[in-house]
Scaffold this motif. Structure first.
Motif, PDB file in Angstrom:
ATOM      1  N   ASP A 206       0.831  -1.204   0.000  1.00 53.95           N
ATOM      2  CA  ASP A 206       0.000   0.000   0.000  1.00 53.95           C
ATOM      3  C   ASP A 206       0.866   1.254   0.000  1.00 53.95           C
ATOM      4  O   ASP A 206       0.446   2.302  -0.489  1.00 53.95           O
ATOM      5  CB  ASP A 206      -0.920   0.005   1.228  1.00 53.95           C
ATOM      6  CG  ASP A 206      -1.932  -1.138   1.184  1.00 53.95           C
ATOM      7  OD1 ASP A 206      -2.469  -1.409   0.085  1.00 53.95           O
ATOM      8  OD2 ASP A 206      -2.173  -1.763   2.231  1.00 53.95           O
ATOM      9  N   SER A 234       3.228  -1.134  -5.787  1.00 57.56           N
ATOM     10  CA  SER A 234       1.944  -1.078  -5.084  1.00 57.56           C
ATOM     11  C   SER A 234       0.833  -1.740  -5.895  1.00 57.56           C
ATOM     12  O   SER A 234       0.956  -1.952  -7.106  1.00 57.56           O
ATOM     13  CB  SER A 234       1.562   0.379  -4.805  1.00 57.56           C
ATOM     14  OG  SER A 234       1.219   1.037  -6.015  1.00 57.56           O
ATOM     15  N   ARG A 235      -0.266  -2.017  -5.226  1.00 60.54           N
ATOM     16  CA  ARG A 235      -1.440  -2.556  -5.908  1.00 60.54           C
ATOM     17  C   ARG A 235      -2.001  -1.530  -6.894  1.00 60.54           C
ATOM     18  O   ARG A 235      -2.462  -1.884  -7.983  1.00 60.54           O
ATOM     19  CB  ARG A 235      -2.505  -2.942  -4.887  1.00 60.54           C
ATOM     20  CG  ARG A 235      -2.080  -4.068  -3.938  1.00 60.54           C
ATOM     21  CD  ARG A 235      -3.205  -4.440  -2.982  1.00 60.54           C
ATOM     22  NE  ARG A 235      -2.824  -5.530  -2.082  1.00 60.54           N
ATOM     23  CZ  ARG A 235      -2.325  -5.346  -0.870  1.00 60.54           C
ATOM     24  NH1 ARG A 235      -2.150  -4.110  -0.410  1.00 60.54           N
ATOM     25  NH2 ARG A 235      -2.001  -6.370  -0.118  1.00 60.54           N
ATOM     26  N   ASP A 236      -1.972  -0.260  -6.494  1.00 63.29           N
ATOM     27  CA  ASP A 236      -2.530   0.780  -7.364  1.00 63.29           C
ATOM     28  C   ASP A 236      -1.757   0.891  -8.667  1.00 63.29           C
ATOM     29  O   ASP A 236      -2.342   1.128  -9.732  1.00 63.29           O
ATOM     30  CB  ASP A 236      -2.521   2.131  -6.642  1.00 63.29           C
ATOM     31  CG  ASP A 236      -3.562   2.206  -5.530  1.00 63.29           C
ATOM     32  OD1 ASP A 236      -4.515   1.405  -5.564  1.00 63.29           O
ATOM     33  OD2 ASP A 236      -3.410   3.046  -4.629  1.00 63.29           O
ATOM     34  N   LYS A 239      -2.897  -1.756 -11.024  1.00 61.77           N
ATOM     35  CA  LYS A 239      -4.254  -1.588 -11.544  1.00 61.77           C
ATOM     36  C   LYS A 239      -4.243  -0.870 -12.872  1.00 61.77           C
ATOM     37  O   LYS A 239      -5.175  -0.979 -13.663  1.00 61.77           O
ATOM     38  CB  LYS A 239      -5.103  -0.809 -10.534  1.00 61.77           C
ATOM     39  CG  LYS A 239      -5.523  -1.623  -9.311  1.00 61.77           C
ATOM     40  CD  LYS A 239      -6.345  -0.775  -8.362  1.00 61.77           C
ATOM     41  CE  LYS A 239      -6.726  -1.561  -7.112  1.00 61.77           C
ATOM     42  NZ  LYS A 239      -7.472  -0.720  -6.136  1.00 61.77           N
ATOM     43  N   LYS A 240      -3.185  -0.105 -13.139  1.00 63.04           N
ATOM     44  CA  LYS A 240      -3.086   0.637 -14.379  1.00 63.04           C
ATOM     45  C   LYS A 240      -2.602  -0.244 -15.537  1.00 63.04           C
ATOM     46  O   LYS A 240      -2.580   0.178 -16.678  1.00 63.04           O
ATOM     47  CB  LYS A 240      -2.136   1.818 -14.216  1.00 63.04           C
ATOM     48  CG  LYS A 240      -2.619   2.831 -13.179  1.00 63.04           C
ATOM     49  CD  LYS A 240      -1.567   3.881 -12.923  1.00 63.04           C
ATOM     50  CE  LYS A 240      -2.012   4.844 -11.827  1.00 63.04           C
ATOM     51  NZ  LYS A 240      -0.967   5.825 -11.473  1.00 63.04           N
TER      52      LYS A 240
END
Length: 243
Positions: A206, A234-236, A239-240
């Protein structure tokens, strides 16, 4: 008999084709009907084959994409501001691998206790055009408690090693802590390949800030002593990536 005079008929002037007229404003201003000059090409932002980045806006494209063209031909220098961006981390990774390349591209091994599907995104990037001049192939190796022989054989076939750990396993217990998962494997990779041919990827976090990285290196010092670099993702960020 008188004949009525009729005006001489003239053929109407041919109208320029739609392709050469431009718009109506140009016609009314009697501007020469030449094809407009081609619009300047926008610099491509998405440059990794097999890796599609979702572009919801030009801003997100700039932040998440990895550029190529001239940048691929230039030295992989990364500024302080870029160093913690996704693009910056990939350029740094490429630079480290490129330093170990001689006349041949390198076979890269990814060593992990995680399932291969968890780092499929990393394999995709390493096999893409972005790394085409440095990486020959990518070999995954699953680390198990009773797989010492398999691990040693996989290392012998590689010239560069990536130790991969995901926080999806619950903890960041890589080395130097209670119940650490990779003490022996990290040592073996560094001994057999050399410290400058080993990097560590810590995934699904995170927080990927410099402060977080420094805290991990402070508690797990072998990461810094036995590997050339540690990368946090990161996970974010993932996501892209349209996997």
């Amino acid at each position: 008999m008188l004949r009525c005079w009729k005006p001489k008929r003239t053929s109407p002037k041919p109208q320029p084709s739609a392709a050469g007229t431009g718009n109506n404003e140009c016609n009314s201003m009697n501007i020469s009907h030449e094809s407009p000059p081609p619009a300047p090409r926008e610099k491509s932002r998405t440059t990794i084959e097999n890796l599609r980045i979702k572009k919801t806006s030009s801003e997100s494209s700039s932040a998440a994409g990895i550029r190529s063209g001239k940048e691929r031909k230039q030295e992989d220098e990364v500024t302080n501001e870029e160093s913690n961006s996704f693009e910056g981390k990939m350029r740094t990774m490429r630079k480290i691998i490129k330093k170990r390349k001689t006349s041949h591209k390198l076979k890269v091994g990814i060593f992990s206790r995680s399932a291969e599907c968890e780092y499929e995104w990393l394999k995709t990037i390493l096999n893409s055009q972005f790394f085409q001049n440095t990486v020959k192939s990518v070999q995954p190796c699953c680390i198990t408690n009773n797989g010492d022989r398999q691990f040693a054989e996989a290392v012998s076939h590689c010239k560069f090693g990536i130790l991969y750990h995901s926080q999806n396993r619950g903890r960041l217990n890589i080395t130097n802590v209670t119940d650490s998962l990779y003490d022996k494997e990290l040592q073996d990779l560094s001994t057999k390949l050399g410290k400058n041919s080993v990097i560590v990827v810590i995934d699904d976090l995170d927080d990927v800030s410099k402060e977080k990285k420094d805290a991990i290196l402070e508690k797990q010092r072998s990461l810094k002593e036995l590997a050339e670099e540690v990368f946090l993702f990161s996970r974010d960020e993932k996501k892209k990536l349209d996997q």
